[in-house]
Scaffold this active site. Structure first.
Site, PDB file in Angstrom:
ATOM      1  N   LYS A   1      57.964   1.087  26.448  1.00  0.00           N
ATOM      2  CA  LYS A   1      56.969   0.560  25.506  1.00  0.00           C
ATOM      3  C   LYS A   1      56.282  -0.704  26.014  1.00  0.00           C
ATOM      4  CE  LYS A   1      60.071  -1.953  22.335  1.00  0.00           C
ATOM      5  NZ  LYS A   1      60.908  -2.482  23.403  1.00  0.00           N
TER       6      LYS A   1
ATOM      7  N   ARG B   1      63.875  -7.212  15.318  1.00  0.00           N
ATOM      8  CA  ARG B   1      65.098  -6.594  15.801  1.00  0.00           C
ATOM      9  C   ARG B   1      66.166  -6.592  14.704  1.00  0.00           C
ATOM     10  NH1 ARG B   1      63.842  -7.664  21.306  1.00  0.00           N
ATOM     11  NH2 ARG B   1      65.226  -7.049  22.900  1.00  0.00           N
TER      12      ARG B   1
ATOM     13  N   ARG C   1      64.742  -0.995  36.488  1.00  0.00           N
ATOM     14  CA  ARG C   1      63.608  -1.877  36.180  1.00  0.00           C
ATOM     15  C   ARG C   1      63.654  -3.168  37.013  1.00  0.00           C
ATOM     16  NH1 ARG C   1      61.527  -3.979  30.323  1.00  0.00           N
ATOM     17  NH2 ARG C   1      63.577  -4.939  30.149  1.00  0.00           N
TER      18      ARG C   1
ATOM     19  N   ARG D   1      66.292  -8.375  36.419  1.00  0.00           N
ATOM     20  CA  ARG D   1      66.671  -9.349  35.403  1.00  0.00           C
ATOM     21  C   ARG D   1      68.162  -9.270  35.117  1.00  0.00           C
ATOM     22  NH1 ARG D   1      62.671  -8.380  30.505  1.00  0.00           N
ATOM     23  NH2 ARG D   1      64.639  -7.839  29.514  1.00  0.00           N
TER      24      ARG D   1
ATOM     25  N   ARG E   1      72.975  -4.213  25.476  1.00  0.00           N
ATOM     26  CA  ARG E   1      71.673  -4.216  24.798  1.00  0.00           C
ATOM     27  C   ARG E   1      71.428  -2.896  24.074  1.00  0.00           C
ATOM     28  NH1 ARG E   1      67.466  -4.562  28.987  1.00  0.00           N
ATOM     29  NH2 ARG E   1      65.899  -5.106  27.459  1.00  0.00           N
TER      30      ARG E   1
HETATM   31  P1  AMP Z   1      63.632  -8.104  25.755  1.00  0.00           P
HETATM   32  O1  AMP Z   1      62.793  -8.588  26.878  1.00  0.00           O
HETATM   33  O2  AMP Z   1      62.833  -7.669  24.553  1.00  0.00           O
HETATM   34  O3  AMP Z   1      64.612  -7.073  26.177  1.00  0.00           O
HETATM   35  O4  AMP Z   1      64.485  -9.350  25.252  1.00  0.00           O
HETATM   36  C1  AMP Z   1      65.389 -10.013  26.103  1.00  0.00           C
HETATM   37  C2  AMP Z   1      66.338 -10.852  25.265  1.00  0.00           C
HETATM   38  O5  AMP Z   1      65.590 -11.827  24.505  1.00  0.00           O
HETATM   39  C3  AMP Z   1      67.145 -10.096  24.214  1.00  0.00           C
HETATM   40  O6  AMP Z   1      68.301  -9.515  24.759  1.00  0.00           O
HETATM   41  C4  AMP Z   1      67.471 -11.207  23.229  1.00  0.00           C
HETATM   42  O7  AMP Z   1      68.509 -12.033  23.722  1.00  0.00           O
HETATM   43  C5  AMP Z   1      66.186 -12.026  23.227  1.00  0.00           C
HETATM   44  N1  AMP Z   1      65.256 -11.537  22.195  1.00  0.00           N
HETATM   45  C6  AMP Z   1      64.029 -10.979  22.388  1.00  0.00           C
HETATM   46  N2  AMP Z   1      63.448 -10.662  21.213  1.00  0.00           N
HETATM   47  C7  AMP Z   1      64.332 -11.027  20.248  1.00  0.00           C
HETATM   48  C8  AMP Z   1      64.329 -10.936  18.832  1.00  0.00           C
HETATM   49  N3  AMP Z   1      63.302 -10.391  18.156  1.00  0.00           N
HETATM   50  N4  AMP Z   1      65.405 -11.434  18.160  1.00  0.00           N
HETATM   51  C9  AMP Z   1      66.442 -11.973  18.812  1.00  0.00           C
HETATM   52  N5  AMP Z   1      66.533 -12.055  20.146  1.00  0.00           N
HETATM   53  C10 AMP Z   1      65.486 -11.594  20.867  1.00  0.00           C
END
Ligand code: AMP
Length: 216
Positions: free
Chosen positions: A13, A89, A123, A156, A167
């Protein structure tokens, strides 16, 4: 057009939004994960707090995340709308978002578990500009370096197997109530995201357009 994008890690996405949808609709792709990473890079207090949670694959607390997003959505480039990725989330975040702005549609990218597992450890991301690559299907022209800015392309911490498993587990636990929340409001559109982003038929973008063009 204010759009929420839902989908497990590695449904693609973020890639669909940042490479295609933002160009087609001329509105920004706002990723809360990217906002946190920007804060970490700039060594802000928010970045320091977020890093502890992110490194262990945990969600950053709702109040911190919501406050950060609220500030971002106030910026000029969001006036015409946005694609919101990585938020909400939790149901608390979905409720907080309702207070901040009106969401037009929620696109839910759906892919089976095998597809996600195959993709997720492949990734790679640019350290400088955040551009997304993949070891199999989005390979940089020069190995290890970003096509856009020449920055270093790396894996990452939270894409490494242990954190990625965590995750995915968190995602499935948290997502169903959010899907229910938007389904009840009649705002949910499911998109089949099992084919890869460079599939020649490119049906994922076509399917997104079919949904988005109705609400333009
Ligand atoms: P992402 O790049 O969306 O996979 O986010 C990486 C990390 O950022 C996640 O594993 C969380 O630790 C934090 N994170 C991103 N978006 C949120 C959210 N809406 N609420 C809480 N933590 C977030």
């Amino acid at each position: 057009m204010r759009v929420v994008l839902l989908g497990a890690p590695n449904t693609g996405k973020g890639t669909y939004a940042s490479r295609y949808l933002t160009q087609i609709y001329d509105i920004p792709h706002i990723s809360t994960g990217d906002l946190f990473r920007e804060n970490i890079k700039n060594k802000t207090d928010l970045g320091r707090t977020a890093q502890e949670y992110m490194d262990s694959g945990k969600l950053v607390p709702d109040d911190i995340t919501t406050a950060m997003l609220k500030e971002r959505l106030k910026k000029e480039d969001c006036k015409k709308g946005f694609f919101l990725d990585g938020f909400p989330r939790t149901v608390e975040q979905a409720e907080a978002l309702e207070e901040i702005t009106k969401i037009d549609i929620v696109i839910n990218f759906v892919a089976n578990k095998e597809t996600l597992i195959r993709r997720r450890t492949g990734r790679r991301i640019c350290k400088s500009c955040g551009a997304i690559y993949h070891v199999i299907n989005i390979i940089p022209k020069v190995a290890g370096f970003c096509d856009e800015c020449g920055g270093e392309v790396y894996q990452r911490e939270d894409d490494k197997p242990e954190a990625a498993e965590e995750r995915l587990k968190i995602y499935y636990e948290e997502i169903q109530p959010i899907i229910d929340f938007y389904e009840k409001k009649g705002k949910l559109a499911n998109i089949d995201a099992n084919l890869d982003v460079n599939d020649p038929s490119f049906h994922v973008i076509d399917d997104c357009r079919a949904v988005l063009d109705k609400i333009k």
